[in-house]
Design a protein around this motif. Structure first.
Motif, mmCIF file in Angstrom:
data_model
loop_
_atom_site.group_PDB
_atom_site.id
_atom_site.type_symbol
_atom_site.label_atom_id
_atom_site.label_comp_id
_atom_site.label_asym_id
_atom_site.label_seq_id
_atom_site.Cartn_x
_atom_site.Cartn_y
_atom_site.Cartn_z
ATOM 1 N N MET A 1 0.861 -1.192 0.000
ATOM 2 C CA MET A 1 0.000 0.000 0.000
ATOM 3 C C MET A 1 0.886 1.227 0.000
ATOM 4 S SD MET A 1 -3.242 1.109 2.387
ATOM 5 C CE MET A 1 -2.411 1.231 3.954
ATOM 6 N N ILE B 1 -3.353 0.280 -3.555
ATOM 7 C CA ILE B 1 -3.206 -1.008 -2.876
ATOM 8 C C ILE B 1 -3.086 -2.095 -3.936
ATOM 9 C CG2 ILE B 1 -4.282 -2.681 -1.314
ATOM 10 C CD1 ILE B 1 -5.799 -0.314 -0.043
ATOM 11 N N GLY C 1 -5.138 -5.222 2.427
ATOM 12 C CA GLY C 1 -4.669 -3.846 2.315
ATOM 13 C C GLY C 1 -5.782 -2.851 2.630
#
Length: 762
Positions: A111, A120, A130
């Protein structure tokens, strides 16, 4: 010589303080993001991004379901009105981008949050995980801008099995309650939901071929009230009846799949089967003596095996996952010794005892499951009499079963007492809702390590992960369930996800307290954190001073100093609270802390005792570094009875006395004797780093009581000490509970810990 030693003490202390400060800053950098579980790598960026109204979530075909999930979350919780757009190639200027990328590690993600966007990337569950990290970076107040601090994260799970169970047999929980349970699991990257669907107190899953299982077996509370079934003596009340239709189960399975949670169904056998036997009495183990007793054991005959194969066939058609849990725990196997069916089976199959009957039963069910391309999971009792060839073991009675299974090259999920049992209270039993077993705190859960030191590296690979368990005899509703499971489940999330060398108890505690804004946003009743510093105190000071601080904004406290517990009707004050009162003998501090409007509260107690501590009439210059110890290897449980006995070993140390557990019934008692050397008059705090506390005496005054769990009943000695030496004695039982822990901790009150090698002398 002494001045040189003192100079070395000061230099070393300075180095220690600087090192500690550096470590603290490093931990604080990571902790400011308060993501649980702790990511493998997280780096702070510069600035932040504000997610605007009508923000666009860019996805590709593979990540579209996760994009819809994030859209729903933002719209429901923040009224953001985000939209999802599907692209073959997501434009770089899209505010939120969810990218599917290949990775050889299931669940891995990266991320990147900049001033312009959130990106992400991951494969499989990775993008979803994420998103969960992103959710934890959002503010929890609905009225503020959705600002996210710039950062870069690279993350992946340590274990593939990150589990949490739910017992719906003792008290039934609705589909919506189960979904909320799964929701919060998924927020913290837990991925295995162990659904305990059958037990003595209730059968909760629709089986078409045997309708009485739900017509009768799911209504045990109803029949008990009519006097047609035994009184449910283990339950806190009359229980909650109910069951799930197949359509409801399919709905829950789809809901879990959308959150990358696998459901492990458990159909209990051959014990814990009273509800099934009540519905179909011919399943029950018969007694040839004619004795009347509770029948919870299945008869190991052909009717039973056909019945269970039929049931499992319908279960397998519902649940798409690889495993089916068949229980196998606490089977009252001696019942089989009076059963004509079981005795005949033993003769026919040349089985020597009832444990081999259990093994025969489990192996026969395993063979059936394998024919359906499913694998069997069972509690560690399935080791008795011989382990089924492909079985996965859940080790609950401690670690021994799991260690044995891993050494046999069987897969293992660690769920051991006491650490993974959330039906235990979370603090002093007198202050918490009723539960089973002694208290288990979140610190005890967090400190647990699933891969035992007794395993080689190759054997440790058979540990699939760990799981927190909750049994609901004493848990009658969803609000109580949430209280019992959280925040302890957060510790399971981090110990199963984060790298072993990234574990940090203090950092986790800080992050954990930052989750309560999310709990409030989700209307989730996690147990409140304790007020720090509510400890039993021994002091030689004439006044008791303490400031009560609390991490949750808006919390209030009701307190007393007379030993009587306040309640909701007592007058409340906001934090912080400064207490500064004269101390002649002892004080009983009692607190009743509340937060939010739905009656969330916790109670705490602390006893403060005043003592006299005198300087010893010994010249410090004549003393040598380290503390003297004696080790007694004995079966004697009482340390006092060892007076006059000759020790097996003696020595001097500045750290924990190096004693290894024996593994047999021999006890390693350790006695210590020496002095604490104080170079500068000041206020000091003395305590122990042992989880199970030692007995420590300063000037023959007990300052730490033995045998208490330090996380449940923390003890402090807050002492004003003049320059000089003070006689120190003590004793403890050396075992696994205090292995590699710190015997004595001394620090200047409010300052850094001091090195034992500079203040322990003899």
């Amino acid at each position: 010589m002494y001045s040189r030693f003192l100079a070395m003490y000061n230099i070393s202390s300075l180095k220690y303080i600087l090192l500690s400060a550096a470590l603290f800053l490093s931990a604080a950098l990571k902790a400011q993001f308060h993501i649980i579980p702790q990511p493998v790598s997280i780096k702070a960026g510069s600035g932040s991004i504000v997610l605007a109204k009508n923000a666009v979530i860019g996805v590709n075909k593979e990540t579209e379901p996760v994009g819809r999930y994030l859209q729903d979350y933002l719209n429901q919780n923040y009224n953001l009105q985000a939209t999802v757009k599907v692209y073959e190639q997501i434009p770089a200027k899209t505010p939120i981008r969810l990218n599917n990328v290949w990775s050889n590690q299931e669940g891995a993600y990266t991320m990147h949050v900049s001033n312009a966007s959130v990106s992400i990337s991951g494969n499989g569950a990775g993008v979803f995980y994420g998103v969960q990290s992103l959710i934890q970076l959002l503010p929890t107040d609905k009225g503020v801008p959705l600002k996210v601090a710039a950062c870069t994260i690279a993350d992946q799970p340590r274990f593939g099995w990150r589990g949490l169970s739910l017992d719906v047999s003792r008290h039934f929980f609705t589909v919506d309650e189960v979904k909320k349970y799964i929701d919060v699991m998924a927020h913290y990257k837990l991925n295995t939901f162990h659904w305990h669907l059958t037990d003595d107190e209730g059968w909760r899953i629709q089986i078409d071929k045997y309708p009485k299982l739900t017509e009768v077996g799911a209504k045990i509370s109803y029949y008990a009230k009519r006097g047609e079934f035994r009184k449910l003596d283990n339950l806190i009340d009359d229980g909650r009846d109910g069951f799930y239709t197949k359509d409801e189960i399919r709905d829950v399975i789809k809901y879990a799949q959308d959150r990358f949670v696998t459901i492990l169904p458990e159909i209990e056998m051959p014990g814990h089967s009273e509800a099934a036997i009540f519905a179909y009495p011919q399943l029950g183990c018969q007694d040839s003596t004619g004795a009347k007793h509770r029948v919870r054991m299945l008869d190991p005959g052909e009717y039973t095996f056909k019945f269970m194969e039929d049931v499992l066939t319908e279960v397998i058609e519902l649940f798409p996952n690889q495993y089916v849990h068949i229980g196998g725990d606490e089977a009252e196997m001696v019942d089989w010794l009076k059963s004509p069916t079981a005795v005949s089976l033993m003769k026919r199959e040349h089985l020597k005892n009832e444990k081999e009957v259990q093994s025969y039963f489990i192996k026969r069910i395993e063979k059936f499951l394998l024919s359906k391309n499913k694998r069997l999971v069972g509690w560690d009792e399935i080791l008795q009499g011989g382990l089924a060839e492909s079985a996965t073991v859940m080790s609950w009675q401690g670690e021994a079963g799991g260690i044995a299974a891993a050494k046999m090259r069987h897969h293992v999920v660690m769920t051991p007492l006491p650490y993974m049992y959330f039906d235990a209270p979370q603090a002093n039993e007198d202050l918490e809702p009723i539960g089973w077993n002694p208290p288990v705190t979140w610190q005890m859960v967090y400190n647990y390590e699933p891969q035992s030191k007794e395993l080689t590296n190759a054997e440790a690979e058979y540990i699939l992960g760990a799981q927190g368990n909750i049994w609901n005899e004493k848990v009658p509703n969803a609000q109580h369930l949430q209280y019992m499971v959280y925040p302890r489940a957060l510790a399971v999330a981090e110990l199963t996800w984060s790298p072993k060398n990234e574990k940090n108890l203090d950092r986790f505690g800080w992050k954990m307290k930052n989750q309560y804004g999310l709990f409030k946003l989700w209307d989730f009743n996690a147990r409140l954190p304790d007020i720090d510093g509510i400890d039993d105190v021994v002091t030689n000071k004439s006044r008791f001073k303490v400031t009560l601080n609390y991490p949750l904004k808006g919390a209030k406290v009701r307190y007393s100093l007379n030993g009587k517990m306040p309640d909701a009707n007592s007058s409340a004050v906001a934090f912080p609270v400064k207490i500064n009162v004269p101390l002649k003998d002892s004080i009983g501090l009692r607190t009743f802390t509340t937060w939010t409007l739905n009656d969330q509260h916790i109670r705490q107690t602390a006893n403060v005792k005043r003592v006299t501590i005198r300087v010893a009439h010994v010249k410090a210059a004549n003393l040598k570094p380290g503390i003297a110890y004696e080790i007694f290897k004995t079966k004697e449980q009482q340390i006092a009875r060892l007076e006059g006995e000759k020790p097996a070993e003696t020595g001097v140390t500045s750290l924990v006395v190096p004693v290894k557990s024996t593994g047999d019934e021999t006890i390693n008692w350790v006695k210590i004797k020496g002095f604490i050397k104080i170079n500068k008059e000041a206020d000091y705090e003395l305590t122990s780093g042992f989880e199970v506390t030692p007995a420590l005496f300063l000037d023959a005054v007990p300052v730490i009581k033995p045998g208490l769990n330090t996380y449940v009943e923390h003890q402090n000695a807050l002492l004003h000490l003049k320059k000089g030496v003070y006689a120190l004695t003590g004793n403890y039982m050396a075992n696994k509970a205090n292995e590699n822990q710190t015997l004595i901790e001394l620090k200047v009150d409010g300052g850094e810990k001091l090195y034992p090698k500079f203040y322990l002398v003899h």
